[in-house]
Design a protein around this motif. Structure first.
Motif, PDB file in Angstrom:
ATOM      1  N   ALA A  53       0.894  -1.433  -0.128  1.00 23.24           N
ATOM      2  CA  ALA A  53       0.089   0.009  -0.061  1.00 23.24           C
ATOM      3  C   ALA A  53       0.877   1.620  -0.019  1.00 23.24           C
ATOM      4  O   ALA A  53       0.353   2.632  -0.717  1.00 23.24           O
ATOM      5  CB  ALA A  53      -0.787  -0.004   1.440  1.00 23.24           C
ATOM      6  N   ILE A  54       2.127   1.050   1.003  1.00 23.17           N
ATOM      7  CA  ILE A  54       2.750   2.753   0.604  1.00 23.17           C
ATOM      8  C   ILE A  54       3.222   2.419  -0.509  1.00 23.17           C
ATOM      9  O   ILE A  54       3.884   3.890  -1.546  1.00 23.17           O
ATOM     10  CB  ILE A  54       3.862   1.749   2.419  1.00 23.17           C
ATOM     11  CG1 ILE A  54       3.409   2.198   3.239  1.00 23.17           C
ATOM     12  CG2 ILE A  54       4.973   3.289   2.025  1.00 23.17           C
ATOM     13  CD1 ILE A  54       3.767   2.026   4.494  1.00 23.17           C
ATOM     14  N   ALA A  55       3.494   1.643  -1.132  1.00 24.80           N
ATOM     15  CA  ALA A  55       4.365   1.761  -2.361  1.00 24.80           C
ATOM     16  C   ALA A  55       3.589   2.108  -4.074  1.00 24.80           C
ATOM     17  O   ALA A  55       3.867   2.609  -4.748  1.00 24.80           O
ATOM     18  CB  ALA A  55       4.746   0.173  -3.006  1.00 24.80           C
ATOM     19  N   MET A  56       2.621   1.235  -3.227  1.00 26.38           N
ATOM     20  CA  MET A  56       1.265   1.697  -4.398  1.00 26.38           C
ATOM     21  C   MET A  56       1.414   3.719  -4.071  1.00 26.38           C
ATOM     22  O   MET A  56       1.377   4.650  -5.256  1.00 26.38           O
ATOM     23  CB  MET A  56      -0.024   1.035  -3.879  1.00 26.38           C
ATOM     24  CG  MET A  56       0.003  -0.172  -4.820  1.00 26.38           C
ATOM     25  SD  MET A  56      -1.611  -0.481  -4.597  1.00 26.38           S
ATOM     26  CE  MET A  56      -1.598  -1.826  -5.917  1.00 26.38           C
ATOM     27  N   HIS A  57       0.955   4.326  -2.640  1.00 23.59           N
ATOM     28  CA  HIS A  57       0.781   5.489  -2.488  1.00 23.59           C
ATOM     29  C   HIS A  57       1.796   6.892  -3.377  1.00 23.59           C
ATOM     30  O   HIS A  57       2.321   7.634  -3.581  1.00 23.59           O
ATOM     31  CB  HIS A  57       0.476   5.943  -1.538  1.00 23.59           C
ATOM     32  CG  HIS A  57      -0.642   5.351  -0.377  1.00 23.59           C
ATOM     33  ND1 HIS A  57      -1.935   4.995  -1.457  1.00 23.59           N
ATOM     34  CD2 HIS A  57      -1.143   4.520   0.914  1.00 23.59           C
ATOM     35  CE1 HIS A  57      -2.869   4.326  -0.670  1.00 23.59           C
ATOM     36  NE2 HIS A  57      -2.494   3.681   0.116  1.00 23.59           N
ATOM     37  N   THR A  58       3.560   5.821  -2.951  1.00 24.23           N
ATOM     38  CA  THR A  58       4.438   6.418  -3.588  1.00 24.23           C
ATOM     39  C   THR A  58       4.580   6.966  -4.661  1.00 24.23           C
ATOM     40  O   THR A  58       4.837   7.404  -5.159  1.00 24.23           O
ATOM     41  CB  THR A  58       5.406   5.916  -2.588  1.00 24.23           C
ATOM     42  OG1 THR A  58       5.739   5.484  -1.607  1.00 24.23           O
ATOM     43  CG2 THR A  58       6.960   6.712  -3.142  1.00 24.23           C
ATOM     44  N   LYS A  59       4.354   5.329  -5.206  1.00 24.42           N
ATOM     45  CA  LYS A  59       3.761   5.581  -7.204  1.00 24.42           C
ATOM     46  C   LYS A  59       3.324   6.254  -7.646  1.00 24.42           C
ATOM     47  O   LYS A  59       3.098   6.611  -8.730  1.00 24.42           O
ATOM     48  CB  LYS A  59       3.573   4.343  -7.359  1.00 24.42           C
ATOM     49  CG  LYS A  59       3.820   4.054  -8.730  1.00 24.42           C
ATOM     50  CD  LYS A  59       4.069   2.422  -9.561  1.00 24.42           C
ATOM     51  CE  LYS A  59       4.137   2.195 -10.999  1.00 24.42           C
ATOM     52  NZ  LYS A  59       3.113   3.156 -11.650  1.00 24.42           N
ATOM     53  N   GLU A  60       1.845   6.874  -7.130  1.00 20.87           N
ATOM     54  CA  GLU A  60       0.726   7.433  -7.757  1.00 20.87           C
ATOM     55  C   GLU A  60       1.513   8.854  -7.321  1.00 20.87           C
ATOM     56  O   GLU A  60       0.722   9.681  -7.936  1.00 20.87           O
ATOM     57  CB  GLU A  60      -0.777   7.280  -6.728  1.00 20.87           C
ATOM     58  CG  GLU A  60      -1.330   5.951  -6.855  1.00 20.87           C
ATOM     59  CD  GLU A  60      -1.887   5.559  -5.713  1.00 20.87           C
ATOM     60  OE1 GLU A  60      -2.517   6.241  -4.702  1.00 20.87           O
ATOM     61  OE2 GLU A  60      -3.127   4.488  -6.297  1.00 20.87           O
ATOM     62  N   GLU A  61       1.633   9.267  -6.325  1.00 21.51           N
ATOM     63  CA  GLU A  61       2.487  10.467  -5.806  1.00 21.51           C
ATOM     64  C   GLU A  61       3.327  11.236  -6.750  1.00 21.51           C
ATOM     65  O   GLU A  61       3.619  12.143  -7.768  1.00 21.51           O
ATOM     66  CB  GLU A  61       3.339  10.739  -4.657  1.00 21.51           C
ATOM     67  CG  GLU A  61       2.187  10.255  -3.492  1.00 21.51           C
ATOM     68  CD  GLU A  61       1.937  11.389  -1.836  1.00 21.51           C
ATOM     69  OE1 GLU A  61       3.692  10.854  -1.937  1.00 21.51           O
ATOM     70  OE2 GLU A  61       1.578  10.414  -0.761  1.00 21.51           O
ATOM     71  N   ALA A  62       4.190   9.503  -7.131  1.00 23.21           N
ATOM     72  CA  ALA A  62       5.620  10.421  -8.285  1.00 23.21           C
ATOM     73  C   ALA A  62       5.256   9.892  -9.660  1.00 23.21           C
ATOM     74  O   ALA A  62       5.218  11.259 -10.494  1.00 23.21           O
ATOM     75  CB  ALA A  62       6.292   8.687  -8.392  1.00 23.21           C
ATOM     76  N   ASP A  63       3.696   9.640 -10.194  1.00 20.77           N
ATOM     77  CA  ASP A  63       2.896   9.892 -11.040  1.00 20.77           C
ATOM     78  C   ASP A  63       2.103  10.644 -11.335  1.00 20.77           C
ATOM     79  O   ASP A  63       2.667  11.910 -12.326  1.00 20.77           O
ATOM     80  CB  ASP A  63       2.331   8.284 -11.380  1.00 20.77           C
ATOM     81  CG  ASP A  63       2.480   7.165 -11.562  1.00 20.77           C
ATOM     82  OD1 ASP A  63       3.980   7.346 -11.940  1.00 20.77           O
ATOM     83  OD2 ASP A  63       2.018   6.098 -11.425  1.00 20.77           O
ATOM     84  N   GLU A  64       1.915  10.943 -10.307  1.00 17.06           N
ATOM     85  CA  GLU A  64       1.387  12.488 -10.723  1.00 17.06           C
ATOM     86  C   GLU A  64       2.211  14.016 -10.610  1.00 17.06           C
ATOM     87  O   GLU A  64       2.215  15.311 -10.987  1.00 17.06           O
ATOM     88  CB  GLU A  64       0.416  12.559  -8.758  1.00 17.06           C
ATOM     89  CG  GLU A  64      -0.651  12.445  -8.928  1.00 17.06           C
ATOM     90  CD  GLU A  64      -1.869  12.700  -7.722  1.00 17.06           C
ATOM     91  OE1 GLU A  64      -1.100  12.792  -6.966  1.00 17.06           O
ATOM     92  OE2 GLU A  64      -2.868  11.447  -7.523  1.00 17.06           O
ATOM     93  N   GLU A  65       3.496  13.787  -9.791  1.00 11.25           N
ATOM     94  CA  GLU A  65       4.164  14.911  -9.894  1.00 11.25           C
ATOM     95  C   GLU A  65       4.725  14.701 -11.678  1.00 11.25           C
ATOM     96  O   GLU A  65       4.616  15.835 -11.885  1.00 11.25           O
ATOM     97  CB  GLU A  65       5.475  14.540  -9.179  1.00 11.25           C
ATOM     98  CG  GLU A  65       5.383  14.660  -7.338  1.00 11.25           C
ATOM     99  CD  GLU A  65       6.599  14.237  -6.426  1.00 11.25           C
ATOM    100  OE1 GLU A  65       7.502  14.365  -7.296  1.00 11.25           O
ATOM    101  OE2 GLU A  65       5.792  14.481  -5.451  1.00 11.25           O
ATOM    102  N   ASP A  66       4.935  13.501 -12.016  1.00 10.36           N
ATOM    103  CA  ASP A  66       5.499  13.966 -13.858  1.00 10.36           C
ATOM    104  C   ASP A  66       4.552  14.130 -14.574  1.00 10.36           C
ATOM    105  O   ASP A  66       4.648  14.759 -15.443  1.00 10.36           O
ATOM    106  CB  ASP A  66       5.298  12.302 -13.955  1.00 10.36           C
ATOM    107  CG  ASP A  66       6.880  11.492 -13.002  1.00 10.36           C
ATOM    108  OD1 ASP A  66       7.857  12.355 -12.559  1.00 10.36           O
ATOM    109  OD2 ASP A  66       7.117  10.921 -13.336  1.00 10.36           O
ATOM    110  N   GLN A  67       3.119  14.170 -13.993  1.00 11.04           N
ATOM    111  CA  GLN A  67       1.513  14.427 -14.921  1.00 11.04           C
ATOM    112  C   GLN A  67       2.222  16.146 -14.573  1.00 11.04           C
ATOM    113  O   GLN A  67       2.138  16.893 -15.892  1.00 11.04           O
ATOM    114  CB  GLN A  67       0.881  14.186 -14.523  1.00 11.04           C
ATOM    115  CG  GLN A  67       0.381  13.063 -15.309  1.00 11.04           C
ATOM    116  CD  GLN A  67      -0.576  12.225 -14.251  1.00 11.04           C
ATOM    117  OE1 GLN A  67      -1.105  12.586 -14.234  1.00 11.04           O
ATOM    118  NE2 GLN A  67      -0.601  11.223 -14.325  1.00 11.04           N
TER     119      GLN A  67
END
Length: 205
Positions: free
Chosen positions: A104-118
């Protein structure tokens, strides 16, 4: 006439997945929880020392493989710290609950990174649009390049009396002294315009 009975509920009505208490505690949706459960089940084994774990357990060597199947691939150098978190007693096996918590932590971190990239991608596109708009102010909406005639028009609109020699020098400085044919001094491309804006300390966005 007897009242019509109500139609029986459709058997084809889609059932709405609901996140479990465990999923909610870890900020996961029902679909994310199901995805983690499915990945865990692919690698899980039953072990006599973990009989209470109905989902089974992961061998420590399978933790990275399971995370990769969830598109959460960690670097190999991260595995020792991950195992220390989800298998603190160093049993060599990982139960479902601690694995889900880490996933769950890894998923949330990945989602935040994807949002920053966007956001960065959007900002880059926005900056490019603003730069292009500024460029078209000089070219009067044309594709370019910025010519001596364009600069004359801009100077006239600003009611500035700027000699042609000064305007020519501006163009030659911007395009690196690349002249056109004959007596033509050439023009300033969008890339050259961007370069001179940066040198002047101007940015867009």
């Amino acid at each position: 006439m007897p009242p019509k009975g109500r139609a029986a509920p459709s058997k084809n009505r889609a059932t709405v997945k609901r996140a479990s208490k465990l999923a909610k505690e870890n900020g996961l949706s029902a679909d994310q929880e199901a995805e983690i459960r499915a990945a865990f089940a692919l690698f899980a084994v039953h072990h006599p020392e973990h009989e209470d774990s109905k989902e089974g357990v992961l061998r420590k060597d399978d933790v990275r493989r399971c995370l990769i199947s969830l598109n959460l691939a960690p670097d190999k150098s991260e595995i020792p710290s991950i195992l220390a978190t989800i298998d603190p007693l160093d049993t060599g096996f990982v139960e479902f609950v601690p694995f889900l918590s880490y996933a769950a932590i890894a998923m949330h971190t990945k989602e935040e990174a994807d949002e920053e990239d966007q956001d960065e991608e959007y900002q880059t596109e926005s900056n490019a649009e603003e730069l292009s708009a500024a460029y078209r102010l000089f070219t009067h909406g044309g594709a370019g390049p910025i010519t001596l005639a364009h600069l004359r028009r801009v100077a006239k609109e600003l009611r500035e009396d700027v000699p042609d020699e000064v305007l020519k020098d501006m163009i030659l400085e911007a395009n690196g002294g690349v002249k056109g044919r004959g007596r033509d001094i050439g023009g300033v491309t969008l890339e050259e315009f961007e370069s001179i804006m940066k040198r002047a300390g101007l940015s867009f966005g």
